[in-house]
Design a protein around this motif. Structure first.
Motif, PDB file in Angstrom:
ATOM      1  N   GLU A 167      -2.433   7.150   0.689  1.00 37.87           N
ATOM      2  CA  GLU A 167      -3.536   5.261   1.123  1.00 37.87           C
ATOM      3  C   GLU A 167      -2.500   4.684   2.086  1.00 37.87           C
ATOM      4  O   GLU A 167      -3.110   3.822   3.043  1.00 37.87           O
ATOM      5  CB  GLU A 167      -2.600   4.890  -0.275  1.00 37.87           C
ATOM      6  CG  GLU A 167      -4.013   5.023  -1.093  1.00 37.87           C
ATOM      7  CD  GLU A 167      -4.037   6.558  -1.928  1.00 37.87           C
ATOM      8  OE1 GLU A 167      -4.142   6.815  -2.604  1.00 37.87           O
ATOM      9  OE2 GLU A 167      -2.073   7.273  -2.094  1.00 37.87           O
ATOM     10  N   VAL A 174      -4.103  -5.584  -6.118  1.00 40.13           N
ATOM     11  CA  VAL A 174      -3.995  -4.332  -5.522  1.00 40.13           C
ATOM     12  C   VAL A 174      -3.246  -4.161  -7.044  1.00 40.13           C
ATOM     13  O   VAL A 174      -3.915  -2.555  -7.692  1.00 40.13           O
ATOM     14  CB  VAL A 174      -2.594  -3.858  -4.749  1.00 40.13           C
ATOM     15  CG1 VAL A 174      -2.498  -2.578  -4.727  1.00 40.13           C
ATOM     16  CG2 VAL A 174      -3.220  -4.171  -3.063  1.00 40.13           C
ATOM     17  N   VAL A 213       0.581  -1.662  -0.212  1.00 39.94           N
ATOM     18  CA  VAL A 213      -0.139  -0.325  -0.203  1.00 39.94           C
ATOM     19  C   VAL A 213       0.491   1.163  -0.142  1.00 39.94           C
ATOM     20  O   VAL A 213       0.178   2.171  -1.244  1.00 39.94           O
ATOM     21  CB  VAL A 213      -0.890  -0.062   1.026  1.00 39.94           C
ATOM     22  CG1 VAL A 213      -1.744   1.687   1.765  1.00 39.94           C
ATOM     23  CG2 VAL A 213      -2.000  -0.776   0.550  1.00 39.94           C
ATOM     24  N   TYR A 256     -10.648   0.560   3.308  1.00 39.24           N
ATOM     25  CA  TYR A 256      -9.651  -0.627   3.441  1.00 39.24           C
ATOM     26  C   TYR A 256     -10.627  -1.399   5.002  1.00 39.24           C
ATOM     27  O   TYR A 256     -10.868  -3.091   4.827  1.00 39.24           O
ATOM     28  CB  TYR A 256      -8.129  -0.242   3.690  1.00 39.24           C
ATOM     29  CG  TYR A 256      -7.250  -1.622   4.357  1.00 39.24           C
ATOM     30  CD1 TYR A 256      -6.748  -2.236   4.000  1.00 39.24           C
ATOM     31  CD2 TYR A 256      -7.487  -1.612   5.725  1.00 39.24           C
ATOM     32  CE1 TYR A 256      -5.585  -3.275   4.257  1.00 39.24           C
ATOM     33  CE2 TYR A 256      -6.757  -2.731   6.525  1.00 39.24           C
ATOM     34  CZ  TYR A 256      -5.877  -3.819   5.461  1.00 39.24           C
ATOM     35  OH  TYR A 256      -5.539  -3.831   5.852  1.00 39.24           O
ATOM     36  N   ASP A 273      -5.912  -3.817 -10.391  1.00 39.22           N
ATOM     37  CA  ASP A 273      -5.714  -2.178 -10.324  1.00 39.22           C
ATOM     38  C   ASP A 273      -6.981  -1.781  -9.248  1.00 39.22           C
ATOM     39  O   ASP A 273      -8.031  -1.080  -9.581  1.00 39.22           O
ATOM     40  CB  ASP A 273      -6.354  -1.623 -11.644  1.00 39.22           C
ATOM     41  CG  ASP A 273      -5.072  -0.020 -11.144  1.00 39.22           C
ATOM     42  OD1 ASP A 273      -4.970   0.020 -10.738  1.00 39.22           O
ATOM     43  OD2 ASP A 273      -6.052   0.594 -12.612  1.00 39.22           O
ATOM     44  N   LEU A 309       1.153   2.810  -2.957  1.00 39.29           N
ATOM     45  CA  LEU A 309       0.366   3.586  -3.846  1.00 39.29           C
ATOM     46  C   LEU A 309      -0.025   5.268  -3.373  1.00 39.29           C
ATOM     47  O   LEU A 309       0.130   5.648  -4.441  1.00 39.29           O
ATOM     48  CB  LEU A 309      -1.321   3.153  -3.427  1.00 39.29           C
ATOM     49  CG  LEU A 309      -1.221   1.694  -3.491  1.00 39.29           C
ATOM     50  CD1 LEU A 309      -2.324   1.066  -3.372  1.00 39.29           C
ATOM     51  CD2 LEU A 309      -1.528   1.500  -5.351  1.00 39.29           C
ATOM     52  N   GLY A 343      -6.710  -1.005  -5.927  1.00 42.51           N
ATOM     53  CA  GLY A 343      -5.738  -0.352  -5.186  1.00 42.51           C
ATOM     54  C   GLY A 343      -5.564  -1.047  -3.220  1.00 42.51           C
ATOM     55  O   GLY A 343      -5.300  -1.698  -3.258  1.00 42.51           O
ATOM     56  N   ILE A 344      -6.393   0.110  -3.054  1.00 42.58           N
ATOM     57  CA  ILE A 344      -6.397  -0.327  -1.343  1.00 42.58           C
ATOM     58  C   ILE A 344      -7.334  -1.005  -1.079  1.00 42.58           C
ATOM     59  O   ILE A 344      -7.343  -1.901  -0.136  1.00 42.58           O
ATOM     60  CB  ILE A 344      -5.718   1.189  -0.072  1.00 42.58           C
ATOM     61  CG1 ILE A 344      -6.153   1.071   1.242  1.00 42.58           C
ATOM     62  CG2 ILE A 344      -7.494   1.468  -0.240  1.00 42.58           C
ATOM     63  CD1 ILE A 344      -5.751   2.081   1.951  1.00 42.58           C
ATOM     64  N   PRO A 357      -9.396   6.812   1.679  1.00 44.38           N
ATOM     65  CA  PRO A 357      -9.189   5.028   1.709  1.00 44.38           C
ATOM     66  C   PRO A 357      -8.659   4.291   3.312  1.00 44.38           C
ATOM     67  O   PRO A 357      -8.893   2.934   3.086  1.00 44.38           O
ATOM     68  CB  PRO A 357      -6.988   5.670   1.431  1.00 44.38           C
ATOM     69  CG  PRO A 357      -7.223   6.664   1.359  1.00 44.38           C
ATOM     70  CD  PRO A 357      -8.839   7.430   1.583  1.00 44.38           C
TER      71      PRO A 357
END
Length: 414
Positions: free
Chosen positions: A17, A153, A10, A104, A157, A13, A159-160, A100
């Motif tokens: 994030e 991730v 992370v 998460y 794609d 990112l 992400g978090i 974010p």
């Protein structure tokens, strides 16, 4: 390793994030940390029964602990998913971090049930003096977590959100593997697999003191995150990395404490006070030695570790002095973790609860004061970690050493 992998992935990112992971991680670790009695209490009670010769009863009690984990995990998941946004907002880190963090946290709460089942099942196996099975499952589970995080991730794609989903799936697989071993052992000894309501209530009642103990410890850690968040996104991101690394080393030292839980419970269950005292002395020696080694390694690696987790130069510059402060207190932390394990193994939860309250009362004012010291967020964060070492680790050492020198905690029998 779960926490380190998530932070490393992370962190690339971006700083918001990583800061979001720090806030979400503080909430999630608090919720799960309050349930650590499912592992610690189960280890001690199962080991004590094994020491007294009642293996079937030990497994029956362990199975009740697993059912309690399912019950608590279900309630925690529902509450966490519904309240994720509000819990994140309590830290006041700002919209760039809150978004974010909420993403998460909401997804990570879906993995709480398997995570708590992992705790309870691991506690059963430790109480049976089997630490090899949890080791194998932990290694495989962490490798799976890293692969899933990278794929979700970056490959997909996500992400978090991908980090949370990957960790949930790895925890689910690990819980299933551990549960299969416990069920097989229970069947072999003729222990019941259905929940015994009286046994579940006993497990819950026995865990109350450990919940209070853990609540005070988690509150101390939450105070540090709250103060760090007031210093800005870079500071809370740096604090997340430092706390993750400290937690990683804490669990390494806690391995000795877990051995102390199992050995102390079995020794007292067999009525061997002299053996218990000898175990305590040996474990404290191991704790000091391990603390010195981890402290030296952390100090030597401090200037290099930042680059492994983030590309933000501000975070890297803030991180290494904080890690140097943490390294100084590692030997004391080694003693603290060992004695905490000894007293948990002895079932001395009530003293640990009152001791935790005393430590929080000492540390919280120091932490709040430390955030206002120095000429900038970097100095404030370093002072915060100095207060953590003196007010949190130091105070716990005083409380635990005072108790360990006496004999009130050495209660024998099954």
């Amino acid at each position: 390793m779960f926490l380190l992998a998530d932070a490393a992935i992370v962190g690339h990112l971006g700083t918001p994030e990583l800061a979001g992971l720090g806030v979400a991680g503080a909430v999630l670790q608090t919720a799960v940390g309050l349930c650590v009695f499912l592992a610690y209490g189960t280890t001690a009670s199962v080991a004590r029964r094994v020491g007294s010769g009642d293996v079937r009863g030990a497994l029956a009690q362990g199975v009740d602990g697993v059912w309690l984990a399912v019950l608590i995990g279900t309630v925690t998941t529902v509450a966490g998913v519904l309240l994720a946004g509000r819990l994140v907002g309590l830290f006041g880190a700002g919209p760039a971090v809150d978004v974010p963090a909420t993403t998460y946290l909401r997804l990570a709460f879906l993995g709480v049930v398997p995570l708590l089942v992992m705790l309870a099942a691991t506690g059963v196996l430790r109480g049976l003096q089997d630490t090899r099975t949890p080791l194998v499952v932990a290694v495989v589970g962490n490798l799976l977590n890293i692969v899933l995080n990278l794929v979700l991730v970056f490959g997909l794609d996500l992400g978090i959100a991908g980090s949370a989903i990957g960790t949930d799936l790895a925890q689910l697989g690990s819980a299933a593997a551990l549960l299969a071993v416990v069920v097989r052992a229970a069947r072999r000894e003729g222990a019941p697999l259905r929940p015994d309501l009286a046994g579940v209530r006993r497990a819950a009642h026995a865990g109350v003191a450990l919940v209070v103990r853990t609540l005070t410890l988690r509150a101390s850690l939450l105070v540090t995150t709250y103060v760090a968040a007031s210093l800005g996104a870079a500071s809370v991101a740096t604090h997340q990395l430092a706390l993750t690394l400290w937690t990683f080393l804490a669990f390494a030292l806690d391995a000795i404490a877990i051995a102390a839980q199992a050995l102390t419970g079995r020794s007292l269950g067999a009525g061997d006070r002299e053996g218990t005292r000898a175990i305590t002395r040996r474990m404290v020696q191991w704790g000091v030695g391990s603390g010195v080694i981890t402290g030296v390694l952390l100090a030597a690696a401090a200037p290099l570790l930042g680059g492994l987790f983030t590309t933000d130069p501000a975070v890297r510059d803030l991180l290494w002095p904080v890690l140097l402060v943490a390294a100084v207190f590692q030997p004391v932390a080694g003693v603290v973790f060992v004695l905490d394990g000894v007293l948990i193994g002895a079932g001395d939860g009530r003293y640990l609860a009152w001791g935790g309250i005393a430590v929080l009362a000492v540390f919280a004012p120091l932490a709040l004061l430390a955030g206002h010291l120095g000429s900038g967020p970097g100095a404030g964060l370093t002072w915060l970690w100095a207060a953590f070492g003196v007010g949190f680790i130091g105070s716990r050492a005083v409380v635990l050493l005072h108790r360990a020198r006496g004999t009130a905690w050495m209660v024998t029998g099954g």
